[in-house]
Design a protein around this motif. Structure first.
Motif, PDB file in Angstrom:
ATOM      1  N   VAL A   1       0.858  -1.179   0.000  1.00 50.36           N
ATOM      2  CA  VAL A   1       0.000   0.000   0.000  1.00 50.36           C
ATOM      3  C   VAL A   1       0.891   1.224   0.000  1.00 50.36           C
ATOM      4  O   VAL A   1       1.685   1.410   0.918  1.00 50.36           O
ATOM      5  N   ALA A   2       0.785   2.011  -1.029  1.00 45.59           N
ATOM      6  CA  ALA A   2       1.526   3.267  -1.082  1.00 45.59           C
ATOM      7  C   ALA A   2       0.644   4.338  -0.452  1.00 45.59           C
ATOM      8  O   ALA A   2      -0.542   4.401  -0.740  1.00 45.59           O
ATOM      9  N   PRO A   3       1.198   5.147   0.412  1.00 45.10           N
ATOM     10  CA  PRO A   3       0.378   6.180   1.039  1.00 45.10           C
ATOM     11  C   PRO A   3      -0.064   7.205   0.013  1.00 45.10           C
ATOM     12  O   PRO A   3       0.601   7.426  -0.986  1.00 45.10           O
ATOM     13  N   ALA A   4      -1.210   7.790   0.277  1.00 42.67           N
ATOM     14  CA  ALA A   4      -1.678   8.868  -0.580  1.00 42.67           C
ATOM     15  C   ALA A   4      -0.659  10.008  -0.497  1.00 42.67           C
ATOM     16  O   ALA A   4      -0.083  10.261   0.568  1.00 42.67           O
ATOM     17  N   GLU A   5      -0.437  10.642  -1.605  1.00 44.69           N
ATOM     18  CA  GLU A   5       0.551  11.721  -1.683  1.00 44.69           C
ATOM     19  C   GLU A   5       0.298  12.777  -0.613  1.00 44.69           C
ATOM     20  O   GLU A   5      -0.812  13.269  -0.453  1.00 44.69           O
ATOM     21  N   GLY A   6       1.340  13.078   0.168  1.00 41.83           N
ATOM     22  CA  GLY A   6       1.272  14.173   1.115  1.00 41.83           C
ATOM     23  C   GLY A   6       0.783  13.807   2.508  1.00 41.83           C
ATOM     24  O   GLY A   6       0.792  14.653   3.396  1.00 41.83           O
ATOM     25  N   TRP A   7       0.332  12.594   2.744  1.00 43.94           N
ATOM     26  CA  TRP A   7      -0.148  12.222   4.078  1.00 43.94           C
ATOM     27  C   TRP A   7       1.025  11.949   5.007  1.00 43.94           C
ATOM     28  O   TRP A   7       2.010  11.344   4.610  1.00 43.94           O
ATOM     29  N   GLN A   8       0.901  12.375   6.232  1.00 44.05           N
ATOM     30  CA  GLN A   8       1.936  12.212   7.254  1.00 44.05           C
ATOM     31  C   GLN A   8       1.303  11.678   8.530  1.00 44.05           C
ATOM     32  O   GLN A   8       0.118  11.879   8.782  1.00 44.05           O
ATOM     33  N   LEU A   9       2.115  11.017   9.370  1.00 45.88           N
ATOM     34  CA  LEU A   9       1.671  10.481  10.652  1.00 45.88           C
ATOM     35  C   LEU A   9       2.367  11.231  11.774  1.00 45.88           C
ATOM     36  O   LEU A   9       3.579  11.436  11.724  1.00 45.88           O
ATOM     37  N   ALA A  10       1.602  11.642  12.779  1.00 54.40           N
ATOM     38  CA  ALA A  10       2.164  12.278  13.970  1.00 54.40           C
ATOM     39  C   ALA A  10       1.496  11.657  15.193  1.00 54.40           C
ATOM     40  O   ALA A  10       0.279  11.449  15.198  1.00 54.40           O
ATOM     41  N   TRP A  11       2.289  11.332  16.202  1.00 57.74           N
ATOM     42  CA  TRP A  11       1.733  10.753  17.420  1.00 57.74           C
ATOM     43  C   TRP A  11       1.053  11.822  18.246  1.00 57.74           C
ATOM     44  O   TRP A  11       1.605  12.886  18.484  1.00 57.74           O
ATOM     45  N   ILE A  12      -0.159  11.540  18.702  1.00 59.41           N
ATOM     46  CA  ILE A  12      -0.857  12.405  19.656  1.00 59.41           C
ATOM     47  C   ILE A  12      -0.460  11.953  21.056  1.00 59.41           C
ATOM     48  O   ILE A  12      -0.079  12.750  21.902  1.00 59.41           O
ATOM     49  N   ASP A  13      -0.582  10.638  21.294  1.00 55.48           N
ATOM     50  CA  ASP A  13      -0.194  10.030  22.570  1.00 55.48           C
ATOM     51  C   ASP A  13       0.360   8.647  22.256  1.00 55.48           C
ATOM     52  O   ASP A  13      -0.391   7.678  22.132  1.00 55.48           O
ATOM     53  N   GLN A  14       1.658   8.549  22.081  1.00 48.58           N
ATOM     54  CA  GLN A  14       2.277   7.295  21.662  1.00 48.58           C
ATOM     55  C   GLN A  14       2.089   6.200  22.710  1.00 48.58           C
ATOM     56  O   GLN A  14       1.918   5.037  22.377  1.00 48.58           O
ATOM     57  N   ARG A  15       2.082   6.553  23.988  1.00 46.32           N
ATOM     58  CA  ARG A  15       1.895   5.575  25.052  1.00 46.32           C
ATOM     59  C   ARG A  15       0.522   4.902  24.952  1.00 46.32           C
ATOM     60  O   ARG A  15       0.381   3.718  25.206  1.00 46.32           O
TER      61      ARG A  15
END
Length: 158
Positions: free
Chosen positions: A17-31
């Motif tokens: 699965v290739a991510p949609a162009e420009g999408w990024q992941l950021a943790w809100i609460d990794q724990r």
């Protein structure tokens, strides 16, 4: 933020699965495994669960299995898939210990890639085992109610 790339199980076997162009992941609460996917205009909250190579991402109420592989694991999986396309016998083996709860094929039966072969229950979850390619069932090595260990032959596909 981290870029996304994954190999997921679509129900018909693993697929890149290739991510949609420009999408990024950021943790809100990794724990607590809560993250945000964003493309700069819209944002989606996701739940990320799992360990090792097997992960689940819940997005918009849908839980998707995601398989994480190292470079070496990926090369080995690709080599195994290429070998399965060769037309010779393929041994379908248990990937985890469990109890066989359903067998949907019999010897001599024709199957298509992705067809359900059997179901193994492990840790109260039903795991459907599917045919890796088209072929004829050469051997069914297990029966309903049989406990199996990881690596045990389930079905041979000719």
């Amino acid at each position: 933020m981290a870029s996304l790339s994954a190999r997921i199980d679509t129900g018909n076997g693993p697929a890149d699965v290739a991510p949609a162009e420009g999408w990024q992941l950021a943790w809100i609460d990794q724990r607590r495994a809560i993250a945000r996917l964003t493309d700069g205009q819209q944002s989606l909250t996701v739940l990320v669960e799992g360990a090792g190579t097997q992960w689940f991402v819940t997005i918009r109420g849908r839980r998707v299995r995601v398989s994480v592989q190292s470079w070496r694991e990926r090369v080995l999986a690709d080599a195994e898939a290429a070998g399965a396309e060769g037309g010779g016998p393929v041994e379908v083996r248990a990937t985890l210990p469990g109890l066989v709860v359903a067998v949907r094929v019999e010897e001599g039966q024709k199957v298509a890639g992705g067809d359900s072969l059997l179901t193994i229950e492990a840790m109260k979850m039903q795991n459907e085992i599917r045919a890796p390619r088209d072929g004829v069932i050469g051997q069914v090595a297990v029966s309903v109610g049989q406990p199996v260990a990881a690596g045990v032959l389930l079905v041979r596909l000719d």
